[in-house]
Design a protein around this motif. Structure first.
Motif, mmCIF file in Angstrom:
data_model
loop_
_atom_site.group_PDB
_atom_site.id
_atom_site.type_symbol
_atom_site.label_atom_id
_atom_site.label_comp_id
_atom_site.label_asym_id
_atom_site.label_seq_id
_atom_site.Cartn_x
_atom_site.Cartn_y
_atom_site.Cartn_z
ATOM 1 N N MET A 178 0.830 -1.208 0.000
ATOM 2 C CA MET A 178 0.000 0.000 0.000
ATOM 3 C C MET A 178 0.866 1.261 0.000
ATOM 4 N N GLN A 179 1.941 1.237 0.784
ATOM 5 C CA GLN A 179 2.798 2.416 0.860
ATOM 6 C C GLN A 179 3.609 2.601 -0.418
ATOM 7 N N TYR A 180 3.736 1.541 -1.194
ATOM 8 C CA TYR A 180 4.338 1.670 -2.519
ATOM 9 C C TYR A 180 3.384 2.421 -3.451
ATOM 10 N N ARG A 181 2.083 2.157 -3.296
ATOM 11 C CA ARG A 181 1.079 2.739 -4.169
ATOM 12 C C ARG A 181 0.665 4.153 -3.792
ATOM 13 N N ALA A 182 0.718 4.486 -2.494
ATOM 14 C CA ALA A 182 0.134 5.760 -2.047
ATOM 15 C C ALA A 182 0.770 6.249 -0.759
ATOM 16 N N ASN A 183 0.593 7.535 -0.469
ATOM 17 C CA ASN A 183 0.859 8.045 0.881
ATOM 18 C C ASN A 183 -0.359 7.666 1.712
ATOM 19 N N VAL A 184 -0.132 7.069 2.852
ATOM 20 C CA VAL A 184 -1.242 6.520 3.632
ATOM 21 C C VAL A 184 -1.219 7.105 5.043
ATOM 22 N N ALA A 185 -2.370 7.577 5.527
ATOM 23 C CA ALA A 185 -2.435 8.099 6.897
ATOM 24 C C ALA A 185 -3.800 7.810 7.502
ATOM 25 N N VAL A 186 -3.828 7.596 8.813
ATOM 26 C CA VAL A 186 -5.114 7.455 9.502
ATOM 27 C C VAL A 186 -5.620 8.859 9.823
ATOM 28 N N ALA A 187 -6.846 9.179 9.399
ATOM 29 C CA ALA A 187 -7.410 10.503 9.674
ATOM 30 C C ALA A 187 -8.031 10.532 11.066
ATOM 31 N N ASP A 212 4.521 10.228 -2.971
ATOM 32 C CA ASP A 212 5.710 11.023 -3.302
ATOM 33 C C ASP A 212 6.578 10.158 -4.208
ATOM 34 N N PRO A 213 7.257 10.785 -5.183
ATOM 35 C CA PRO A 213 8.080 9.992 -6.091
ATOM 36 C C PRO A 213 9.149 9.204 -5.321
ATOM 37 N N LEU A 214 9.389 7.970 -5.771
ATOM 38 C CA LEU A 214 10.401 7.127 -5.129
ATOM 39 C C LEU A 214 11.733 7.291 -5.850
ATOM 40 N N PRO A 215 12.852 7.203 -5.123
ATOM 41 C CA PRO A 215 14.169 7.338 -5.760
ATOM 42 C C PRO A 215 14.491 6.177 -6.707
ATOM 43 N N ILE A 216 13.893 4.994 -6.456
ATOM 44 C CA ILE A 216 14.097 3.887 -7.400
ATOM 45 C C ILE A 216 12.778 3.185 -7.669
ATOM 46 N N LYS A 217 12.740 2.449 -8.782
ATOM 47 C CA LYS A 217 11.531 1.732 -9.165
ATOM 48 C C LYS A 217 11.825 0.250 -9.277
ATOM 49 N N PRO A 218 10.857 -0.600 -8.947
ATOM 50 C CA PRO A 218 11.061 -2.024 -9.211
ATOM 51 C C PRO A 218 10.959 -2.250 -10.724
ATOM 52 N N TYR A 219 11.633 -3.292 -11.231
ATOM 53 C CA TYR A 219 11.572 -3.520 -12.679
ATOM 54 C C TYR A 219 10.158 -3.883 -13.100
ATOM 55 N N GLU A 220 9.346 -4.363 -12.118
ATOM 56 C CA GLU A 220 7.948 -4.731 -12.406
ATOM 57 C C GLU A 220 7.178 -4.709 -11.086
ATOM 58 N N ASP A 221 6.007 -4.074 -11.070
ATOM 59 C CA ASP A 221 5.228 -3.990 -9.823
ATOM 60 C C ASP A 221 4.904 -5.372 -9.245
ATOM 61 N N GLN A 222 4.403 -6.246 -10.133
ATOM 62 C CA GLN A 222 3.963 -7.561 -9.637
ATOM 63 C C GLN A 222 5.124 -8.353 -9.036
ATOM 64 N N ALA A 223 6.318 -8.157 -9.596
ATOM 65 C CA ALA A 223 7.489 -8.856 -9.069
ATOM 66 C C ALA A 223 7.805 -8.365 -7.656
ATOM 67 N N LEU A 224 7.680 -7.056 -7.444
ATOM 68 C CA LEU A 224 7.882 -6.507 -6.101
ATOM 69 C C LEU A 224 6.886 -7.118 -5.114
#
Ligand code: SAM
Length: 292
Positions: A178-187, A212-224
């Motif tokens: 989830m944190q890979y996909r979005a900034n997440v916070a409890v309101a 927020d943009p990540l400094p590196i990317k996985p070669y494939e989301d599903q692999a991550l």
């Protein structure tokens, strides 16, 4: 004038008038507290410039509060018995459209193209059916729709997992993905007493915004995702043990695992719960480059 849908008196009146019995199998717990309903919409910063997707309108309590703020609301409800109810409860709102469909089967980009005008931020606000919280969130985040914000109510325990950081007990594959996909916070938290009928868990409002943009990317989301799941397969064991579970125990494989860990600078003896999102991405790519 009639009290709003989310007031306890009106909720009870609607349930009794339509002889509705909340279906447990569909996660039907109706939020019946106007302050909380308004605060959920406020957490989404919904304005009359925004178009909103809702999931599971139920008898329309949250839908009404969204409709008061938004340009337009499109709500997906799977239970066809609720359609006549919503027709009546939301009669006064001409900016609401109900779609009788399973959200897990919906084509969100297409619905958004058909129902909304371009140029308006699209937001998602929902009191989720708890039995499918994770598949709904994964589906929404992978839909390709660029949601300006996602504000969703879920079981507190799941919310804790979404926001957990390395080393915390609730930290696991769901946190990382989830944190890979979005900034997440409890309101904020919502007690079980705010619902009719009361569920046997407490709830929390979670806010997801573009990551927020990540400094590196996985070669494939599903692999991550697959790698992270594999690393957490046995939380109490070391990373070393889990990696052998993923790639194999043959001496030749073990040697290659060891050299990848060395290259990335991560100790074999760490437990998976100590790894950060960046560590997981680096490892996914390094094992891929190693041909594992
Ligand atoms: N929004 C209302 C409220 O806040 O009081 C009801 C929320 S209730 C927790 C969840 C709602 O989701 C129910 O109305 C249920 O029928 C609906 N639902 C369950 N599974 C669904 C699915 N797969 N697709 C769309 N709606 C679903």
């Amino acid at each position: 004038s009639v009290p709003e849908i989310g007031s306890p008196a009106r909720t009870k009146a609607i349930l009794s008038r339509y002889h509705l019995v909340a279906k447990k199998s569909l996660g039907q717990n109706f939020l019946s507290d106007l302050n909380i309903l308004r605060n959920i919409v406020a957490a989404g910063d919904v304005t009359d410039h925004d178009d909103v997707i809702e999931i599971g309108p139920g008898i329309g309590a949250l839908t009404e509060q969204i409709a008061k703020q938004a340009r337009k609301v499109v709500a997906f409800e799977i239970d066809e018995n609720l359609l006549p109810v919503l027709d009546e409860t939301l009669m006064d709102y001409d900016n609401v459209k109900i779609i009788n469909q399973d959200i897990l089967k919906a084509n969100l980009p297409e619905v958004i193209k058909d129902e909304f005008e371009p140029g308006h931020p699209v937001k998602l606000v929902a009191n989720l059916p708890y039995y499918i919280t994770t598949p709904i969130l994964m589906g929404v985040l992978q839909s390709g729709v660029d949601f300006a914000s996602i504000v969703v109510m879920m079981q507190s325990e799941v919310a804790d997992r979404l926001v957990a950081t390395p080393g915390q007990k609730a930290y696991g594959s769901l946190s990382v993905v989830m944190q890979y996909r979005a900034n997440v916070a409890v309101a904020f938290e919502v007690p079980r007493t705010a619902f009719i009928p009361q569920p046997n868990v407490d709830s929390a409002i979670v806010r997801l915004t573009p990551r927020d943009p990540l400094p590196i990317k996985p070669y494939e989301d599903q692999a991550l995702f697959k790698f992270v799941k594999g690393c957490f397969a046995h939380r109490r064991k070391t990373l070393w043990n889990n990696l052998q579970g993923i790639f194999g125990k043959q001496p030749e494989v073990r040697e290659r695992i060891e050299s990848v860990l060395k290259e990335v600078g991560i100790s074999q003896q760490l437990r998976p719960e100590r790894l950060t999102l960046i560590n997981f991405i680096e490892l996914t790519n390094a094992f891929h480059n190693e041909g594992l």
